[in-house]
Write an enzyme that holds these catalytic residues in place. Structure first.
Site, PDB file in Angstrom:
ATOM      1  N   ILE A  91      34.708  46.924  39.841  1.00 26.64           N
ATOM      2  CA  ILE A  91      34.959  47.840  38.717  1.00 26.64           C
ATOM      3  C   ILE A  91      33.879  48.928  38.675  1.00 26.64           C
ATOM      4  CG2 ILE A  91      35.321  47.997  36.220  1.00 26.64           C
ATOM      5  CD1 ILE A  91      36.112  44.998  36.296  1.00 26.64           C
ATOM      6  N   SER A 100      35.206  40.607  28.255  1.00 22.89           N
ATOM      7  CA  SER A 100      36.464  40.124  28.842  1.00 22.89           C
ATOM      8  C   SER A 100      37.377  39.581  27.757  1.00 22.89           C
ATOM      9  CB  SER A 100      36.116  39.007  29.829  1.00 22.89           C
ATOM     10  OG  SER A 100      37.268  38.300  30.194  1.00 22.89           O
ATOM     11  N   TYR A 139      31.361  30.822  32.244  1.00 21.16           N
ATOM     12  CA  TYR A 139      31.501  32.269  32.434  1.00 21.16           C
ATOM     13  C   TYR A 139      31.947  32.924  31.121  1.00 21.16           C
ATOM     14  CZ  TYR A 139      33.756  36.690  33.475  1.00 21.16           C
ATOM     15  OH  TYR A 139      34.148  38.006  33.417  1.00 21.16           O
ATOM     16  N   LYS A 193      30.026  35.799  28.390  1.00 23.52           N
ATOM     17  CA  LYS A 193      30.562  37.059  27.849  1.00 23.52           C
ATOM     18  C   LYS A 193      30.503  37.022  26.312  1.00 23.52           C
ATOM     19  CE  LYS A 193      31.204  39.038  31.655  1.00 23.52           C
ATOM     20  NZ  LYS A 193      30.265  40.103  32.005  1.00 23.52           N
ATOM     21  N   PHE A 197      41.206  43.258  30.150  1.00 27.78           N
ATOM     22  CA  PHE A 197      42.265  42.280  30.406  1.00 27.78           C
ATOM     23  C   PHE A 197      42.267  41.994  31.915  1.00 27.78           C
ATOM     24  CE2 PHE A 197      44.022  40.890  26.403  1.00 27.78           C
ATOM     25  CZ  PHE A 197      43.134  41.571  25.589  1.00 27.78           C
ATOM     26  N   ASN A 198      43.348  42.146  32.643  1.00 27.61           N
ATOM     27  CA  ASN A 198      43.324  41.726  34.063  1.00 27.61           C
ATOM     28  C   ASN A 198      43.271  42.938  34.995  1.00 27.61           C
ATOM     29  OD1 ASN A 198      44.437  39.409  32.464  1.00 27.61           O
ATOM     30  ND2 ASN A 198      44.477  38.464  34.474  1.00 27.61           N
ATOM     31  N   LEU A 248      45.212  36.397  40.828  1.00 27.02           N
ATOM     32  CA  LEU A 248      46.563  36.552  41.359  1.00 27.02           C
ATOM     33  C   LEU A 248      46.719  37.697  42.364  1.00 27.02           C
ATOM     34  CD1 LEU A 248      49.556  35.671  41.256  1.00 27.02           C
ATOM     35  CD2 LEU A 248      49.858  37.338  39.419  1.00 27.02           C
ATOM     36  N   ARG A 281      47.581  25.439  36.400  1.00 22.41           N
ATOM     37  CA  ARG A 281      46.132  25.440  36.625  1.00 22.41           C
ATOM     38  C   ARG A 281      45.447  25.113  35.305  1.00 22.41           C
ATOM     39  NH1 ARG A 281      43.428  31.019  38.704  1.00 22.41           N
ATOM     40  NH2 ARG A 281      44.069  31.671  36.613  1.00 22.41           N
TER      41      ARG A 281
HETATM   42  P1  NAD Z   1      31.931  42.336  41.001  1.00 23.99           P
HETATM   43  O1  NAD Z   1      31.373  41.020  41.381  1.00 23.99           O
HETATM   44  O2  NAD Z   1      32.702  43.083  42.012  1.00 23.99           O
HETATM   45  O3  NAD Z   1      30.752  43.292  40.464  1.00 23.99           O
HETATM   46  C1  NAD Z   1      29.594  42.789  39.846  1.00 23.99           C
HETATM   47  C2  NAD Z   1      28.400  43.382  40.576  1.00 23.99           C
HETATM   48  O4  NAD Z   1      27.189  42.931  39.967  1.00 23.99           O
HETATM   49  C3  NAD Z   1      28.344  42.953  42.046  1.00 23.99           C
HETATM   50  O5  NAD Z   1      28.216  44.119  42.843  1.00 23.99           O
HETATM   51  C4  NAD Z   1      27.104  42.073  42.132  1.00 23.99           C
HETATM   52  O6  NAD Z   1      26.471  42.195  43.384  1.00 23.99           O
HETATM   53  C5  NAD Z   1      26.268  42.599  40.987  1.00 23.99           C
HETATM   54  N1  NAD Z   1      25.332  41.661  40.367  1.00 23.99           N
HETATM   55  C6  NAD Z   1      25.573  40.426  39.856  1.00 23.99           C
HETATM   56  N2  NAD Z   1      24.474  39.921  39.301  1.00 23.99           N
HETATM   57  C7  NAD Z   1      23.493  40.851  39.444  1.00 23.99           C
HETATM   58  C8  NAD Z   1      22.125  40.919  39.058  1.00 23.99           C
HETATM   59  N3  NAD Z   1      21.531  39.907  38.406  1.00 23.99           N
HETATM   60  N4  NAD Z   1      21.423  42.024  39.361  1.00 23.99           N
HETATM   61  C9  NAD Z   1      22.003  43.054  40.042  1.00 23.99           C
HETATM   62  N5  NAD Z   1      23.295  43.051  40.423  1.00 23.99           N
HETATM   63  C10 NAD Z   1      24.027  41.964  40.126  1.00 23.99           C
HETATM   64  O7  NAD Z   1      32.788  42.124  39.682  1.00 23.99           O
HETATM   65  P2  NAD Z   1      33.735  43.131  38.897  1.00 23.99           P
HETATM   66  O8  NAD Z   1      35.111  42.593  38.968  1.00 23.99           O
HETATM   67  O9  NAD Z   1      33.484  44.521  39.305  1.00 23.99           O
HETATM   68  O10 NAD Z   1      33.228  42.876  37.413  1.00 23.99           O
HETATM   69  C11 NAD Z   1      32.268  43.703  36.783  1.00 23.99           C
HETATM   70  C12 NAD Z   1      31.957  43.152  35.414  1.00 23.99           C
HETATM   71  O11 NAD Z   1      33.159  43.080  34.646  1.00 23.99           O
HETATM   72  C13 NAD Z   1      31.394  41.725  35.443  1.00 23.99           C
HETATM   73  O12 NAD Z   1      30.414  41.623  34.432  1.00 23.99           O
HETATM   74  C14 NAD Z   1      32.598  40.878  35.115  1.00 23.99           C
HETATM   75  O13 NAD Z   1      32.234  39.664  34.516  1.00 23.99           O
HETATM   76  C15 NAD Z   1      33.348  41.778  34.137  1.00 23.99           C
HETATM   77  N6  NAD Z   1      34.790  41.471  34.078  1.00 23.99           N
HETATM   78  C16 NAD Z   1      35.512  41.457  35.231  1.00 23.99           C
HETATM   79  C17 NAD Z   1      36.871  41.142  35.180  1.00 23.99           C
HETATM   80  C18 NAD Z   1      37.695  41.086  36.438  1.00 23.99           C
HETATM   81  O14 NAD Z   1      38.778  40.525  36.411  1.00 23.99           O
HETATM   82  N7  NAD Z   1      37.272  41.669  37.555  1.00 23.99           N
HETATM   83  C19 NAD Z   1      37.475  40.848  33.950  1.00 23.99           C
HETATM   84  C20 NAD Z   1      36.704  40.883  32.799  1.00 23.99           C
HETATM   85  C21 NAD Z   1      35.343  41.199  32.876  1.00 23.99           C
HETATM   86  C1  UD1 Z   2      41.116  34.574  35.079  1.00 22.80           C
HETATM   87  C2  UD1 Z   2      40.141  33.714  34.324  1.00 22.80           C
HETATM   88  C3  UD1 Z   2      39.487  34.564  33.234  1.00 22.80           C
HETATM   89  C4  UD1 Z   2      38.820  35.777  33.866  1.00 22.80           C
HETATM   90  C5  UD1 Z   2      39.848  36.556  34.681  1.00 22.80           C
HETATM   91  C6  UD1 Z   2      39.173  37.641  35.453  1.00 22.80           C
HETATM   92  C7  UD1 Z   2      40.876  31.376  34.437  1.00 22.80           C
HETATM   93  C8  UD1 Z   2      41.484  30.243  33.691  1.00 22.80           C
HETATM   94  N1  UD1 Z   2      40.814  32.566  33.768  1.00 22.80           N
HETATM   95  O1  UD1 Z   2      42.094  35.063  34.170  1.00 22.80           O
HETATM   96  O2  UD1 Z   2      38.514  33.815  32.542  1.00 22.80           O
HETATM   97  O3  UD1 Z   2      38.291  36.627  32.866  1.00 22.80           O
HETATM   98  O4  UD1 Z   2      40.467  35.684  35.640  1.00 22.80           O
HETATM   99  O5  UD1 Z   2      40.133  38.492  35.967  1.00 22.80           O
HETATM  100  O6  UD1 Z   2      40.469  31.246  35.579  1.00 22.80           O
HETATM  101  N2  UD1 Z   2      48.109  32.623  39.291  1.00 22.80           N
HETATM  102  C9  UD1 Z   2      48.951  31.971  40.160  1.00 22.80           C
HETATM  103  N3  UD1 Z   2      48.513  31.733  41.437  1.00 22.80           N
HETATM  104  C10 UD1 Z   2      47.292  32.119  41.878  1.00 22.80           C
HETATM  105  C11 UD1 Z   2      46.435  32.789  40.971  1.00 22.80           C
HETATM  106  C12 UD1 Z   2      46.880  33.013  39.691  1.00 22.80           C
HETATM  107  O7  UD1 Z   2      50.064  31.599  39.806  1.00 22.80           O
HETATM  108  O8  UD1 Z   2      46.948  31.864  43.047  1.00 22.80           O
HETATM  109  C13 UD1 Z   2      48.582  32.899  37.923  1.00 22.80           C
HETATM  110  C14 UD1 Z   2      47.753  32.254  36.826  1.00 22.80           C
HETATM  111  O9  UD1 Z   2      48.204  30.973  36.536  1.00 22.80           O
HETATM  112  C15 UD1 Z   2      47.949  33.273  35.680  1.00 22.80           C
HETATM  113  C16 UD1 Z   2      48.109  34.603  36.389  1.00 22.80           C
HETATM  114  O10 UD1 Z   2      48.485  34.298  37.737  1.00 22.80           O
HETATM  115  O11 UD1 Z   2      49.147  32.975  34.990  1.00 22.80           O
HETATM  116  C17 UD1 Z   2      46.833  35.436  36.407  1.00 22.80           C
HETATM  117  O12 UD1 Z   2      45.769  34.645  36.938  1.00 22.80           O
HETATM  118  P1  UD1 Z   2      44.336  35.272  37.258  1.00 22.80           P
HETATM  119  O13 UD1 Z   2      44.495  36.485  38.096  1.00 22.80           O
HETATM  120  O14 UD1 Z   2      43.481  34.178  37.793  1.00 22.80           O
HETATM  121  O15 UD1 Z   2      43.804  35.757  35.845  1.00 22.80           O
HETATM  122  P2  UD1 Z   2      43.616  34.956  34.463  1.00 22.80           P
HETATM  123  O16 UD1 Z   2      43.966  33.537  34.596  1.00 22.80           O
HETATM  124  O17 UD1 Z   2      44.316  35.718  33.409  1.00 22.80           O
END
Ligand code: NAD
Ligand code: UD1
Length: 338
Positions: free
Chosen positions: A12, A124, A149, A153, A178-179, A200, A292
């Site tokens: 992100i 999140s 985790y 948050k 969200f996702n 997913l 799951r």
């Molecule tokens: P990501 O792992 O791709 O990015 C996180 C980055 O932080 C990585 O580049 C990692 O190397 C760096 N990092 C971790 N700990 C560190 C530290 N202590 N010091 C310096 N760098 C550090 O993940 P992302 O998907 O880009 O997520 C970014 C943020 O958004 C995270 O905080 C994550 O929890 C939050 N978030 C992500 C999702 C998702 O689905 N991707 C959903 C909700 C919230």
């Molecule tokens: C998951 C995490 C959530 C986190 C988010 C980050 C869990 C329980 N929740 O959310 O805490 O913030 O990722 O993006 O792990 N699915 C399948 N097959 C797969 C993978 C997923 O059927 O191989 C389904 C899941 O059951 C769900 C949907 O796809 O219904 C989305 O799953 P996922 O992408 O893992 O996201 P979340 O579960 O919403």
């Protein structure tokens, strides 16, 4: 204005760097690369033509943060850095609390000392309690997280809320994602999870490219239209633009603000599989597997507050998400290792 972007080399963060540069901001990145590659930042430079000062190191390293503030005039920060694997957090809770919470506190301490009190935090939808009615509003109940985790948050938000309460000069924005799915339309940056994907969309795209045999659909007996889980998938470029909107809000307000970043639309697992197949002309073999643990049947946002207050909405649809995921996956089958 210079924007300190922690975790800016990640999925992100790298997309947000693109949108920051395109909106006229200068990102300055700190990342320890524990879950990313510095190549993502080179690609961001390629997309935008901009330059990104990069500090490789840990956000918990106070001396390094001080050096960054000495060498740059920072206007505000976006704090992405954190560990994010739900299953791993259950196995290694201390690592998650230590990394995610200590990084947030160290960053805030240095920012306060430097008089830079404007911060956006990556939160999140996982902070919402599982017993809410849909759609989720910012006022919906939080807590009852099902894994460490999620608690990091929840606690991260609370720390920032308390800091903003104690010192009215602070302005903090907690963004509840969200996702996030998809990739930049160039196909130059995207998500490349290590090992077997938990989420997913990366699982779908790795199945389509043949790295995985089939997708396991976790449950088809949920109370949803087709029985599979429903989520609010949001294109990562829309999410990134949400941060630019949040900066504008941050500069004009003090106190704490919390905003959902979602589309307000829920799609089932099978909706996503079928859309991915038809948009990209590929096959995604799947089997129905048991539910799951910890999954909710349905989760989607009410994005009304973000629309009204931040003036932000997600403009990209499910087809865009599927097309851009595949464009990135097919051009970079091994992520940044290619
Ligand atoms: P990501 O792992 O791709 O990015 C996180 C980055 O932080 C990585 O580049 C990692 O190397 C760096 N990092 C971790 N700990 C560190 C530290 N202590 N010091 C310096 N760098 C550090 O993940 P992302 O998907 O880009 O997520 C970014 C943020 O958004 C995270 O905080 C994550 O929890 C939050 N978030 C992500 C999702 C998702 O689905 N991707 C959903 C909700 C919230
Ligand atoms: C998951 C995490 C959530 C986190 C988010 C980050 C869990 C329980 N929740 O959310 O805490 O913030 O990722 O993006 O792990 N699915 C399948 N097959 C797969 C993978 C997923 O059927 O191989 C389904 C899941 O059951 C769900 C949907 O796809 O219904 C989305 O799953 P996922 O992408 O893992 O996201 P979340 O579960 O919403």
């Amino acid at each position: 204005m210079n924007v300190l972007v922690t975790g800016g080399a990640g999925y992100i963060g790298s997309h947000t760097c693109v949108e920051l540069i395109e909106a006229g901001y200068q990102p300055i990145v700190i990342d320890n690369l524990c879950n990313s590659s510095a190549k993502s930042l080179q690609r961001v430079q390629q997309i935008t033509g901009g330059q990104i000062p990069f500090y490789q190191g840990d956000v918990r390293d106070e001396a390094l943060l001080n050096r960054i503030f000495d060498e740059n005039t920072i206007g505000c920060a976006i704090h992405f850095a954190g560990l994010k694997a739900v299953g791993e957090s259950v196995e290694k809770p201390l690592e998650y609390y230590e990394n995610n919470l200590c990084a947030t506190m160290t960053l805030c301490r240095v920012m306060a000392k430097r008089g830079v009190k404007k911060l956006i935090f990556s939160s999140s939808a996982t902070v919402y309690s599982g017993d809410n009615e849909m759609p989720l509003r910012e006022t919906s109940k939080t807590g009852n997280c099902t894994n460490p985790y999620g608690w990091t948050k929840y606690m991260g938000e609370q720390i920032l809320r308390d800091i903003a309460k104690a010192d009215p000069a602070w302005s903090v924005v907690n963004l509840r994602y969200f996702n996030p799915v998809g990739a930049h339309e160039s196909g130059l940056i995207g998500e490349h999870p290590n090992g077997i994907p938990n989420n997913l969309m990366p699982y779908i795209s790795q199945t389509a490219i043949g790295k995985r045999d089939h997708l396991n659909v976790f449950g088809n007996d949920y109370p949803t239209p087709d029985g599979t889980g429903v989520r609010d998938y949001i294109h990562v470029v829309d999410l990134a633009k949400g941060h630019v909107a949040a900066i504008e809000y941050l500069m004009q307000h003090t106190g704490e603000g919390v905003f959902n970043l979602g589309t307000g639309h829920g799609y089932s697992v099978l909706d996503m599989v079928h859309a991915f197949e038809s948009v990209n002309g590929v096959k995604v073999p799947y089997v129905i597997a048991p539910r799951r643990a910890g999954d909710l049947p349905t989760c989607y946002a009410d994005p009304g507050k973000s629309r009204e207050v931040l003036g932000w909405t997600a403009g990209r649809d499910q087809n865009d998400m599927c097309r851009d995921t595949w464009n990135w996956q097919s051009k970079n089958p091994n992520g940044y290792d290619d």
